[in-house]
Design a protein around this motif. Sequence first.
Motif, PDB file in Angstrom:
ATOM      1  N   ALA A 221      30.811  17.036 -18.294  1.00  0.00           N
ATOM      2  CA  ALA A 221      31.154  16.418 -16.790  1.00  0.00           C
ATOM      3  C   ALA A 221      30.349  16.715 -16.110  1.00  0.00           C
ATOM      4  O   ALA A 221      29.503  17.914 -15.866  1.00  0.00           O
ATOM      5  CB  ALA A 221      32.703  16.802 -16.462  1.00  0.00           C
ATOM      6  N   LEU A 222      29.883  16.295 -14.687  1.00  0.00           N
ATOM      7  CA  LEU A 222      29.373  16.727 -13.627  1.00  0.00           C
ATOM      8  C   LEU A 222      29.596  17.958 -13.008  1.00  0.00           C
ATOM      9  O   LEU A 222      28.624  18.768 -12.588  1.00  0.00           O
ATOM     10  CB  LEU A 222      29.114  15.550 -12.509  1.00  0.00           C
ATOM     11  N   GLU A 223      30.988  18.183 -12.926  1.00  0.00           N
ATOM     12  CA  GLU A 223      31.484  19.353 -12.637  1.00  0.00           C
ATOM     13  C   GLU A 223      30.858  20.606 -13.422  1.00  0.00           C
ATOM     14  O   GLU A 223      30.987  21.906 -12.759  1.00  0.00           O
ATOM     15  CB  GLU A 223      33.155  19.425 -12.425  1.00  0.00           C
ATOM     16  N   ARG A 224      30.362  20.643 -14.510  1.00  0.00           N
ATOM     17  CA  ARG A 224      29.898  21.618 -15.246  1.00  0.00           C
ATOM     18  C   ARG A 224      28.557  21.879 -14.965  1.00  0.00           C
ATOM     19  O   ARG A 224      27.885  22.866 -14.910  1.00  0.00           O
ATOM     20  CB  ARG A 224      29.990  21.320 -16.624  1.00  0.00           C
ATOM     21  N   VAL A 225      27.734  20.907 -14.230  1.00  0.00           N
ATOM     22  CA  VAL A 225      26.424  21.182 -13.819  1.00  0.00           C
ATOM     23  C   VAL A 225      26.227  21.866 -12.335  1.00  0.00           C
ATOM     24  O   VAL A 225      26.937  21.404 -11.267  1.00  0.00           O
ATOM     25  CB  VAL A 225      25.671  20.026 -13.612  1.00  0.00           C
ATOM     26  N   ALA A 226      25.482  22.855 -12.268  1.00  0.00           N
ATOM     27  CA  ALA A 226      25.120  23.672 -11.064  1.00  0.00           C
ATOM     28  C   ALA A 226      24.117  23.097 -10.163  1.00  0.00           C
ATOM     29  O   ALA A 226      24.184  22.929  -8.971  1.00  0.00           O
ATOM     30  CB  ALA A 226      25.202  25.161 -11.215  1.00  0.00           C
ATOM     31  N   ARG A 227      23.183  22.650 -11.121  1.00  0.00           N
ATOM     32  CA  ARG A 227      21.928  22.157 -10.182  1.00  0.00           C
ATOM     33  C   ARG A 227      21.315  21.040 -11.127  1.00  0.00           C
ATOM     34  O   ARG A 227      21.180  21.087 -12.303  1.00  0.00           O
ATOM     35  CB  ARG A 227      20.786  23.385 -10.022  1.00  0.00           C
ATOM     36  N   LEU A 228      20.586  20.048 -10.388  1.00  0.00           N
ATOM     37  CA  LEU A 228      19.910  19.021 -10.789  1.00  0.00           C
ATOM     38  C   LEU A 228      18.813  18.925 -10.141  1.00  0.00           C
ATOM     39  O   LEU A 228      18.591  18.738  -9.093  1.00  0.00           O
ATOM     40  CB  LEU A 228      20.847  17.583 -10.589  1.00  0.00           C
ATOM     41  N   VAL A 229      17.574  18.927 -11.005  1.00  0.00           N
ATOM     42  CA  VAL A 229      16.108  18.890 -10.616  1.00  0.00           C
ATOM     43  C   VAL A 229      15.708  17.723 -11.058  1.00  0.00           C
ATOM     44  O   VAL A 229      15.471  17.238 -12.022  1.00  0.00           O
ATOM     45  CB  VAL A 229      15.277  20.072 -10.981  1.00  0.00           C
ATOM     46  N   VAL A 230      15.381  16.803  -9.935  1.00  0.00           N
ATOM     47  CA  VAL A 230      14.879  15.569 -10.316  1.00  0.00           C
ATOM     48  C   VAL A 230      13.970  14.969  -9.402  1.00  0.00           C
ATOM     49  O   VAL A 230      13.679  15.617  -8.246  1.00  0.00           O
ATOM     50  CB  VAL A 230      16.292  14.440 -10.199  1.00  0.00           C
ATOM     51  N   SER A 231      13.103  13.826  -9.735  1.00  0.00           N
ATOM     52  CA  SER A 231      11.965  13.536  -9.139  1.00  0.00           C
ATOM     53  C   SER A 231      12.097  12.495  -7.956  1.00  0.00           C
ATOM     54  O   SER A 231      11.289  12.402  -7.215  1.00  0.00           O
ATOM     55  CB  SER A 231      10.955  12.769 -10.164  1.00  0.00           C
ATOM     56  N   LEU A 242      28.002  13.307  -7.555  1.00  0.00           N
ATOM     57  CA  LEU A 242      27.255  14.471  -7.571  1.00  0.00           C
ATOM     58  C   LEU A 242      27.631  15.456  -6.514  1.00  0.00           C
ATOM     59  O   LEU A 242      28.034  16.775  -6.566  1.00  0.00           O
ATOM     60  CB  LEU A 242      25.800  14.285  -7.599  1.00  0.00           C
ATOM     61  N   ALA A 243      27.897  14.962  -5.327  1.00  0.00           N
ATOM     62  CA  ALA A 243      28.229  15.871  -4.012  1.00  0.00           C
ATOM     63  C   ALA A 243      29.676  16.225  -4.119  1.00  0.00           C
ATOM     64  O   ALA A 243      29.890  17.258  -3.938  1.00  0.00           O
ATOM     65  CB  ALA A 243      28.054  14.860  -2.897  1.00  0.00           C
ATOM     66  N   ALA A 244      30.544  15.442  -4.812  1.00  0.00           N
ATOM     67  CA  ALA A 244      31.989  15.910  -5.054  1.00  0.00           C
ATOM     68  C   ALA A 244      32.224  16.754  -5.872  1.00  0.00           C
ATOM     69  O   ALA A 244      32.944  17.461  -5.945  1.00  0.00           O
ATOM     70  CB  ALA A 244      32.894  14.575  -5.461  1.00  0.00           C
ATOM     71  N   ALA A 245      31.148  16.719  -6.851  1.00  0.00           N
ATOM     72  CA  ALA A 245      31.214  17.832  -7.966  1.00  0.00           C
ATOM     73  C   ALA A 245      30.506  19.188  -7.698  1.00  0.00           C
ATOM     74  O   ALA A 245      30.534  20.096  -8.555  1.00  0.00           O
ATOM     75  CB  ALA A 245      30.738  17.287  -9.513  1.00  0.00           C
ATOM     76  N   GLY A 246      29.869  19.212  -6.286  1.00  0.00           N
ATOM     77  CA  GLY A 246      29.275  20.568  -5.864  1.00  0.00           C
ATOM     78  C   GLY A 246      27.984  20.551  -6.420  1.00  0.00           C
ATOM     79  O   GLY A 246      27.729  21.708  -6.739  1.00  0.00           O
ATOM     80  N   VAL A 247      27.390  19.577  -7.235  1.00  0.00           N
ATOM     81  CA  VAL A 247      26.116  19.929  -7.951  1.00  0.00           C
ATOM     82  C   VAL A 247      24.944  19.790  -6.721  1.00  0.00           C
ATOM     83  O   VAL A 247      24.926  19.087  -6.029  1.00  0.00           O
ATOM     84  CB  VAL A 247      25.630  18.453  -8.747  1.00  0.00           C
ATOM     85  N   GLN A 248      24.252  21.108  -6.913  1.00  0.00           N
ATOM     86  CA  GLN A 248      23.048  21.154  -6.066  1.00  0.00           C
ATOM     87  C   GLN A 248      21.941  20.331  -6.459  1.00  0.00           C
ATOM     88  O   GLN A 248      21.571  20.415  -7.479  1.00  0.00           O
ATOM     89  CB  GLN A 248      22.524  22.532  -5.926  1.00  0.00           C
ATOM     90  N   VAL A 249      21.374  19.057  -5.650  1.00  0.00           N
ATOM     91  CA  VAL A 249      20.394  18.465  -5.920  1.00  0.00           C
ATOM     92  C   VAL A 249      19.049  18.971  -5.452  1.00  0.00           C
ATOM     93  O   VAL A 249      19.156  18.970  -3.992  1.00  0.00           O
ATOM     94  CB  VAL A 249      20.727  16.938  -5.785  1.00  0.00           C
ATOM     95  N   LEU A 250      18.077  19.068  -6.144  1.00  0.00           N
ATOM     96  CA  LEU A 250      16.797  19.491  -5.798  1.00  0.00           C
ATOM     97  C   LEU A 250      15.724  18.443  -5.971  1.00  0.00           C
ATOM     98  O   LEU A 250      15.794  18.083  -7.317  1.00  0.00           O
ATOM     99  CB  LEU A 250      16.307  20.908  -6.404  1.00  0.00           C
ATOM    100  N   VAL A 251      14.876  17.711  -5.157  1.00  0.00           N
ATOM    101  CA  VAL A 251      14.183  16.664  -5.409  1.00  0.00           C
ATOM    102  C   VAL A 251      13.046  17.276  -5.533  1.00  0.00           C
ATOM    103  O   VAL A 251      12.417  17.904  -4.566  1.00  0.00           O
ATOM    104  CB  VAL A 251      14.331  15.699  -4.279  1.00  0.00           C
ATOM    105  N   ALA A 252      12.022  17.068  -6.575  1.00  0.00           N
ATOM    106  CA  ALA A 252      10.921  17.487  -6.639  1.00  0.00           C
ATOM    107  C   ALA A 252       9.629  16.646  -6.161  1.00  0.00           C
ATOM    108  O   ALA A 252       9.877  15.309  -6.319  1.00  0.00           O
ATOM    109  CB  ALA A 252      10.377  17.963  -8.125  1.00  0.00           C
ATOM    110  N   ASP A 253       8.619  17.154  -5.444  1.00  0.00           N
ATOM    111  CA  ASP A 253       7.737  16.339  -4.902  1.00  0.00           C
ATOM    112  C   ASP A 253       6.570  15.947  -5.954  1.00  0.00           C
ATOM    113  O   ASP A 253       5.980  16.706  -6.561  1.00  0.00           O
ATOM    114  CB  ASP A 253       7.113  17.063  -3.849  1.00  0.00           C
ATOM    115  N   ALA A 254       6.672  14.436  -6.396  1.00  0.00           N
ATOM    116  CA  ALA A 254       5.886  13.937  -7.522  1.00  0.00           C
ATOM    117  C   ALA A 254       4.862  13.348  -6.877  1.00  0.00           C
ATOM    118  O   ALA A 254       4.066  12.341  -7.411  1.00  0.00           O
ATOM    119  CB  ALA A 254       6.702  13.059  -8.309  1.00  0.00           C
TER     120      ALA A 254
END
Length: 265
Positions: A221-231, A242-254
């Motif tokens: 489940a999304l709740e188990r994810v601490a961080r998502l690094v995505v392009s 993702l926001a509701a699950a408290g997932v930190q979303v880190l967007v990489a500069d591609a």
Amino acid sequence: MRPNERHAAILEIVYERKNASVEYLAERFRASHETIRRDLSRLAADGRLRKYHGGATLSEAPAEGAFNARIHEFAREKRAVARRAAALFSAGDSLFIDTGTTTLALAQELARSSGLAIITNSVSITQCLARGPGSNRVFLIGGEYRAEACENLGPLAVAQVAQFNAHDAVLTVGAIGANGLQDYALEEAEIARAMIAGAERVTVIADASKLGRSALFPVCALERVARLVVSAPPQGLLAEKLAAAGVQVLVADAAPAPRGARAER
């Protein structure tokens, strides 16, 4: 341009053109012929391409195929994600890393680091880390070897994963949707679930093509994810979940490098 970035770019060119000469690559990357020859020798030693006098062509190794093709899909995005994710870890950290083209890009970044303990079922990731200039401990999970992606899978692999505890599970999955993480292959999903069970924190790395997808086999489940690094930033319902699950979303500069930038020699 860093050597590992140039290596990935060379692979893209060889994949698209079927072959490339040393002269062409040297001009393309503004590097010396000696630098390009060293690059090709390294890639050939890793089985990523076949070197010949004056250039290189596609590898004829049986392990190439669909996995190799995926290496070249969204390659710039995967490299950006890998660089961003690598910065999250430092000496003393222990990481589970599963098999995937994005995690292979991460391994290329981590190969310059030192002091990490890495547990993986990927033979390619193990080789990449072992040959890198850094100094890390690497544990290769055993099991049934699958040549297409150079990985070990099955009950033996799952059982061996359970013998480790790690600070982080760093995973790349087939689909990231509002209902959680999923994968297209049952045995790869089983490895991911075993790594999640043995980790304090879960970090997912992916190019944006994985966002909003669904696949057959659930991972977590999304709740188990601490961080998502995505392009690219998630949108719509997925962003809300993702926001509701408290997932930190880190967007990489591609973004591509500026035209005319001088490459490393």
